[in-house]
Motif scaffolding. Sequence first.
Motif, PDB file in Angstrom:
ATOM      1  N   ARG A 140       0.863  -1.197   0.000  1.00 37.33           N
ATOM      2  CA  ARG A 140       0.000   0.000   0.000  1.00 37.33           C
ATOM      3  C   ARG A 140       0.898   1.247   0.000  1.00 37.33           C
ATOM      4  NH1 ARG A 140      -4.334  -0.819   4.696  1.00 37.33           N
ATOM      5  NH2 ARG A 140      -2.440  -1.560   5.731  1.00 37.33           N
ATOM      6  N   PRO A 141       0.479   2.339  -0.631  1.00 35.38           N
ATOM      7  CA  PRO A 141       1.327   3.568  -0.762  1.00 35.38           C
ATOM      8  C   PRO A 141       1.699   4.156   0.573  1.00 35.38           C
ATOM      9  CG  PRO A 141      -0.502   3.637  -2.329  1.00 35.38           C
ATOM     10  CD  PRO A 141      -0.733   2.461  -1.481  1.00 35.38           C
ATOM     11  N   GLU A 142       0.775   4.128   1.554  1.00 32.13           N
ATOM     12  CA  GLU A 142       1.078   4.797   2.827  1.00 32.13           C
ATOM     13  C   GLU A 142       2.195   4.102   3.564  1.00 32.13           C
ATOM     14  OE1 GLU A 142      -2.747   2.326   3.396  1.00 32.13           O
ATOM     15  OE2 GLU A 142      -1.882   3.738   1.942  1.00 32.13           O
ATOM     16  N   LYS A 143       2.488   2.854   3.179  1.00 31.45           N
ATOM     17  CA  LYS A 143       3.567   2.131   3.860  1.00 31.45           C
ATOM     18  C   LYS A 143       4.940   2.599   3.390  1.00 31.45           C
ATOM     19  CE  LYS A 143       1.192  -0.844   6.364  1.00 31.45           C
ATOM     20  NZ  LYS A 143       1.339  -0.951   7.819  1.00 31.45           N
ATOM     21  N   LEU A 144       5.031   3.260   2.250  1.00 32.72           N
ATOM     22  CA  LEU A 144       6.331   3.702   1.724  1.00 32.72           C
ATOM     23  C   LEU A 144       6.956   4.775   2.590  1.00 32.72           C
ATOM     24  CD1 LEU A 144       5.497   3.802  -2.111  1.00 32.72           C
ATOM     25  CD2 LEU A 144       6.885   2.131  -0.891  1.00 32.72           C
ATOM     26  N   GLU A 145       6.143   5.425   3.436  1.00 34.61           N
ATOM     27  CA  GLU A 145       6.689   6.466   4.308  1.00 34.61           C
ATOM     28  C   GLU A 145       7.668   5.881   5.304  1.00 34.61           C
ATOM     29  OE1 GLU A 145       3.398   8.266   6.144  1.00 34.61           O
ATOM     30  OE2 GLU A 145       2.562   9.155   4.292  1.00 34.61           O
ATOM     31  N   GLY A 146       7.509   4.607   5.657  1.00 38.60           N
ATOM     32  CA  GLY A 146       8.407   3.996   6.653  1.00 38.60           C
ATOM     33  C   GLY A 146       9.562   3.271   6.003  1.00 38.60           C
ATOM     34  N   LEU A 147       9.870   3.541   4.740  1.00 34.57           N
ATOM     35  CA  LEU A 147      10.939   2.830   4.039  1.00 34.57           C
ATOM     36  C   LEU A 147      12.300   3.131   4.640  1.00 34.57           C
ATOM     37  CD1 LEU A 147      11.726   1.017   1.685  1.00 34.57           C
ATOM     38  CD2 LEU A 147      11.831   3.006   0.217  1.00 34.57           C
ATOM     39  N   GLY A 148      12.549   4.379   4.975  1.00 36.71           N
ATOM     40  CA  GLY A 148      13.855   4.745   5.543  1.00 36.71           C
ATOM     41  C   GLY A 148      14.080   4.043   6.874  1.00 36.71           C
ATOM     42  N   GLN A 149      13.010   3.989   7.646  1.00 34.40           N
ATOM     43  CA  GLN A 149      13.113   3.341   8.962  1.00 34.40           C
ATOM     44  C   GLN A 149      13.473   1.862   8.801  1.00 34.40           C
ATOM     45  OE1 GLN A 149       9.551   3.716  11.216  1.00 34.40           O
ATOM     46  NE2 GLN A 149      10.462   2.800  13.099  1.00 34.40           N
ATOM     47  N   TYR A 150      12.822   1.217   7.816  1.00 37.02           N
ATOM     48  CA  TYR A 150      13.125  -0.190   7.571  1.00 37.02           C
ATOM     49  C   TYR A 150      14.563  -0.370   7.104  1.00 37.02           C
ATOM     50  CZ  TYR A 150       8.313  -1.870   8.057  1.00 37.02           C
ATOM     51  OH  TYR A 150       7.089  -2.234   8.549  1.00 37.02           O
ATOM     52  N   ARG A 151      15.028   0.564   6.230  1.00 39.55           N
ATOM     53  CA  ARG A 151      16.393   0.456   5.698  1.00 39.55           C
ATOM     54  C   ARG A 151      17.409   0.581   6.821  1.00 39.55           C
ATOM     55  NH1 ARG A 151      16.633   4.560   1.831  1.00 39.55           N
ATOM     56  NH2 ARG A 151      15.889   3.103   0.241  1.00 39.55           N
ATOM     57  N   SER A 152      17.198   1.495   7.726  1.00 42.69           N
ATOM     58  CA  SER A 152      18.135   1.716   8.828  1.00 42.69           C
ATOM     59  C   SER A 152      18.205   0.473   9.730  1.00 42.69           C
ATOM     60  CB  SER A 152      17.670   2.946   9.639  1.00 42.69           C
ATOM     61  OG  SER A 152      18.474   3.100  10.776  1.00 42.69           O
ATOM     62  N   ARG A 153      17.024  -0.096  10.003  1.00 44.40           N
ATOM     63  CA  ARG A 153      16.989  -1.276  10.899  1.00 44.40           C
ATOM     64  C   ARG A 153      17.696  -2.476  10.261  1.00 44.40           C
ATOM     65  NH1 ARG A 153      11.175  -3.154  12.554  1.00 44.40           N
ATOM     66  NH2 ARG A 153      11.298  -4.063  10.457  1.00 44.40           N
ATOM     67  N   GLU A 154      17.518  -2.724   8.984  1.00 41.69           N
ATOM     68  CA  GLU A 154      18.139  -3.850   8.295  1.00 41.69           C
ATOM     69  C   GLU A 154      19.645  -3.661   8.189  1.00 41.69           C
ATOM     70  OE1 GLU A 154      16.916  -6.762   7.331  1.00 41.69           O
ATOM     71  OE2 GLU A 154      15.059  -6.152   8.340  1.00 41.69           O
ATOM     72  N   THR A 155      20.062  -2.374   8.024  1.00 41.90           N
ATOM     73  CA  THR A 155      21.523  -2.087   7.943  1.00 41.90           C
ATOM     74  C   THR A 155      22.183  -2.473   9.255  1.00 41.90           C
ATOM     75  OG1 THR A 155      21.112  -0.278   6.381  1.00 41.90           O
ATOM     76  CG2 THR A 155      23.238  -0.274   7.505  1.00 41.90           C
ATOM     77  N   GLN A 156      21.557  -2.103  10.376  1.00 38.76           N
ATOM     78  CA  GLN A 156      22.116  -2.446  11.683  1.00 38.76           C
ATOM     79  C   GLN A 156      22.168  -3.975  11.881  1.00 38.76           C
ATOM     80  OE1 GLN A 156      19.682  -0.443  14.536  1.00 38.76           O
ATOM     81  NE2 GLN A 156      20.431   1.620  14.028  1.00 38.76           N
ATOM     82  N   ARG A 157      21.134  -4.591  11.433  1.00 36.27           N
ATOM     83  CA  ARG A 157      21.098  -6.056  11.604  1.00 36.27           C
ATOM     84  C   ARG A 157      22.177  -6.739  10.790  1.00 36.27           C
ATOM     85  NH1 ARG A 157      15.676  -9.276  10.233  1.00 36.27           N
ATOM     86  NH2 ARG A 157      16.825 -10.905   9.212  1.00 36.27           N
ATOM     87  N   ASN A 158      22.445  -6.287   9.548  1.00 38.59           N
ATOM     88  CA  ASN A 158      23.510  -6.856   8.703  1.00 38.59           C
ATOM     89  C   ASN A 158      24.875  -6.650   9.338  1.00 38.59           C
ATOM     90  OD1 ASN A 158      21.817  -7.854   6.759  1.00 38.59           O
ATOM     91  ND2 ASN A 158      21.903  -6.025   5.448  1.00 38.59           N
ATOM     92  N   SER A 159      25.053  -5.481   9.922  1.00 38.74           N
ATOM     93  CA  SER A 159      26.354  -5.196  10.567  1.00 38.74           C
ATOM     94  C   SER A 159      26.578  -6.145  11.723  1.00 38.74           C
ATOM     95  CB  SER A 159      26.375  -3.736  11.060  1.00 38.74           C
ATOM     96  OG  SER A 159      26.214  -2.850   9.987  1.00 38.74           O
ATOM     97  N   SER A 160      25.537  -6.428  12.481  1.00 38.23           N
ATOM     98  CA  SER A 160      25.659  -7.331  13.638  1.00 38.23           C
ATOM     99  C   SER A 160      26.013  -8.746  13.181  1.00 38.23           C
ATOM    100  CB  SER A 160      24.342  -7.343  14.421  1.00 38.23           C
ATOM    101  OG  SER A 160      24.396  -8.292  15.446  1.00 38.23           O
ATOM    102  N   ILE A 161      25.330  -9.205  12.130  1.00 38.39           N
ATOM    103  CA  ILE A 161      25.582 -10.569  11.627  1.00 38.39           C
ATOM    104  C   ILE A 161      27.010 -10.698  11.119  1.00 38.39           C
ATOM    105  CG2 ILE A 161      24.951 -12.196   9.775  1.00 38.39           C
ATOM    106  CD1 ILE A 161      22.052 -11.215  10.101  1.00 38.39           C
ATOM    107  N   SER A 179      29.673  -9.005  12.007  1.00 39.80           N
ATOM    108  CA  SER A 179      30.653  -8.993  13.110  1.00 39.80           C
ATOM    109  C   SER A 179      30.700 -10.363  13.801  1.00 39.80           C
ATOM    110  CB  SER A 179      30.293  -7.896  14.125  1.00 39.80           C
ATOM    111  OG  SER A 179      29.048  -8.175  14.719  1.00 39.80           O
ATOM    112  N   ARG A 180      29.540 -11.007  13.938  1.00 34.15           N
ATOM    113  CA  ARG A 180      29.535 -12.335  14.581  1.00 34.15           C
ATOM    114  C   ARG A 180      30.221 -13.368  13.695  1.00 34.15           C
ATOM    115  NH1 ARG A 180      23.487 -13.412  16.445  1.00 34.15           N
ATOM    116  NH2 ARG A 180      23.084 -12.112  14.611  1.00 34.15           N
ATOM    117  N   LEU A 181      30.025 -13.276  12.391  1.00 34.18           N
ATOM    118  CA  LEU A 181      30.705 -14.193  11.471  1.00 34.18           C
ATOM    119  C   LEU A 181      32.212 -14.042  11.555  1.00 34.18           C
ATOM    120  CD1 LEU A 181      28.423 -14.018   8.302  1.00 34.18           C
ATOM    121  CD2 LEU A 181      28.846 -16.005   9.729  1.00 34.18           C
ATOM    122  N   LYS A 182      32.675 -12.791  11.592  1.00 35.87           N
ATOM    123  CA  LYS A 182      34.128 -12.548  11.677  1.00 35.87           C
ATOM    124  C   LYS A 182      34.696 -13.140  12.955  1.00 35.87           C
ATOM    125  CE  LYS A 182      34.155  -8.299   8.872  1.00 35.87           C
ATOM    126  NZ  LYS A 182      34.374  -6.826   8.879  1.00 35.87           N
TER     127      LYS A 182
END
Length: 743
Positions: free
Chosen positions: A32-53, A55-58
């Motif tokens: 739905r179009p109104e959900k696109l407003e939270g795209l930045g928030q989702y991007r920021s959260r996924e970036t943090q999660r990738n960084s955590s994964i 670091s644990r792999l390393k």
Amino acid sequence: ASSPDEEWPEAEKAEKLARGAALKWASGVFYRPEKLEGLGQYRSRETQRNSSIQSRLKSTVQSYLEGVSAGLEQLRSAAQEVQSVYQDLGAARWALLDSADRFQGLQQMRALMAEHVQLASVVQVLPQLFSVQEMFSHTLQLLHGQHLLEAHAELMMMEHLRDDILSQLHLHGLSSAQTTVLSYFGGLQELNESLAKQLWDIVGNSLRLVREDPVLFVTAVRIIEREEKIDDTLLLEATFLPPGRPKGWKQKFYQVLRETITGAHFHAPRMDTEGPGLARHLATLQKDIVSELRVVKDLMVQCVPAHYSILSICTATYHQALTSHLQDILREDLDKQALFLVLEWALRVYHSPEMMGHPDLLPEVDVSALGPLMSPELVDQTERKYVVKVKASVLEWMQRTLEVEFKDWFREEEPETDHQGFFQSSLPVIVMQMLNENIRVASLITDSLQQKVYNMALEELEAFLGCLREALVQCGKEHQKDRTVPKYYVAYLLAMLNNNLALSSSVSSLHPDTARREVPASLRAALDRTQKKACQLLLEELLLDLQPLCLQLPSRKWLSGSQLVSSMCEVIDKYAKEFSHVRKPIFTLLLTESELLVASQYLRALMQKKMVCKNEEERGQLCDRLLQDATELRDLFCGLGLDQSQQSLEAVFALRELICLKDPALLSLEVLGFITKYPDISDEHISTLLDLRGDVSKEVRHMVLEMMAQHPQVLPESYRPIFSTILVPAPELPFCLRKGKCA
């Protein structure tokens, strides 16, 4: 060079799956179009999660790398240590090779040391070896003084010494020296035999000793137990078995006990196998076995270990010995009393409360598991022997009874009568009592023996009836020679008919079981034949008295009026009075047969071609005489109790009608009615009757005979033949004057 995707196909597959999953998730979240407003928030959260994964792999990879490094270092160190040990072992090997010569000296020292140990052992046993002969003498004295336990202790000590020496010699392969040792200890054999002899004497007297001096018996059992344990130990080790082992004294104990039991009761000299002697022998066995089993149960069981099962052994020994003993007895030619005693003793007494079922022996003594004392085959064989003996006895007794009965027939007095006045003798009572007694005695043993004796009784009764018939025939022959002998011939025949009837009514009660009382057809037939034979002799006697009168028929004197039939009635009445001394069924039978005899004799006399009526007047006289005679005879038998419908004299009345017919032309019709009523009449009979008329032409005769040929008759099943027993005299051939002119 191959691409990374070709080297790692799994990585490519995983990446595709991840992209597909991410695309599916994104399309679900941002549809739905109104959900696109939270795209930045989702991007920021996924970036943090990738960084955590990442670091644990390393961190994990770093940890694995450090472990691999440490492992490689340890492997390097271990390789160096193995190389060092290898060098040290090589040095040791060279050192051992250098000192091999020195070890040869140690080997000699070891041999000297072993020899020293052996010599030291020999030195230790030398005092015992030197005292062996003294110990032999002492042990022998102990045995003579019946100090069995002490003697056995010394004997075991000497055997142990000998066996140790022999074992050492066997171990070192010095078999040649064993002979010397065995020779030195040769006295042990004598001691063993002396001890064993005393032990077996004690065991042989064990039944007496356990009552008088159980200590001696217990001592013997203890010694046997010691030896049994030594045997078991040596057999378990199985390295070296000394001479004389295993002794097996426990089995010898059982053997001696069995031999003692069987020898005391069953190996006696030849015994008396007659009835009284055998009865005493079996009674003694019964008493002794019960008494001895009581001693075993109450006393001997307490003197031996439980695992000896001494009561069961003794019970089985008695049972087996009795089985063999009875077989030996049955091999003799025993009489019927002895055979009965054996069967009764084996099948009844043995299991009864008077013997193996005695209250003092139960419940410990149980012979049910030992099988029968006599096998079913032996029982059957013995029963058959018994039946053969009983059969011989019954046959002899019946022969004597018949001989006495035969002599009684010739007495000068009438047979005895019962309370109703019927003639009788003691024969049926004697015969039935004898058979009943034998069947009753057999029932005391087994049902099978009872059935065998019952079958034999019926067979012998049937044979006896055959002999009785022969005796009746012989008596009849004697009577034919002189009719005054026997004086009371008819009376004794009537007594035999009553006796036969008594046997017939009593035979069904021979078997105690009502379900098995069916009388065989052959026996019923034998009873019937005996009855018929006695009746036949009686009727023959009646016929002898009637024949002189019948011979006077027909005659013109008879036509003109005579007392012939009155005389016949007197004879018949005299016999009827005699017949009244038999019971009702036989009386009726005799009366019926007598009436048939009179009728047939009267008709036979008429058909003897003695007379031909000359004219109508004589035919009228003949008709009157026939009517008068037949009426007189019929009234006589009616007065005696025979119904008119049962009489055959009606044939005389019917024959009279043929004679009285006025017009010969009507004879065909009259004869047709006659032959229908009396189908056993023949052409010859009719032709003779036509001759008696005296007025029948050839044409009428031919017509009558032709009519008979056209109407053949069949005899009904219930029809009593009258004319078939009457023979017509053959026609006389005309005398020829010239050849070729015969009529």
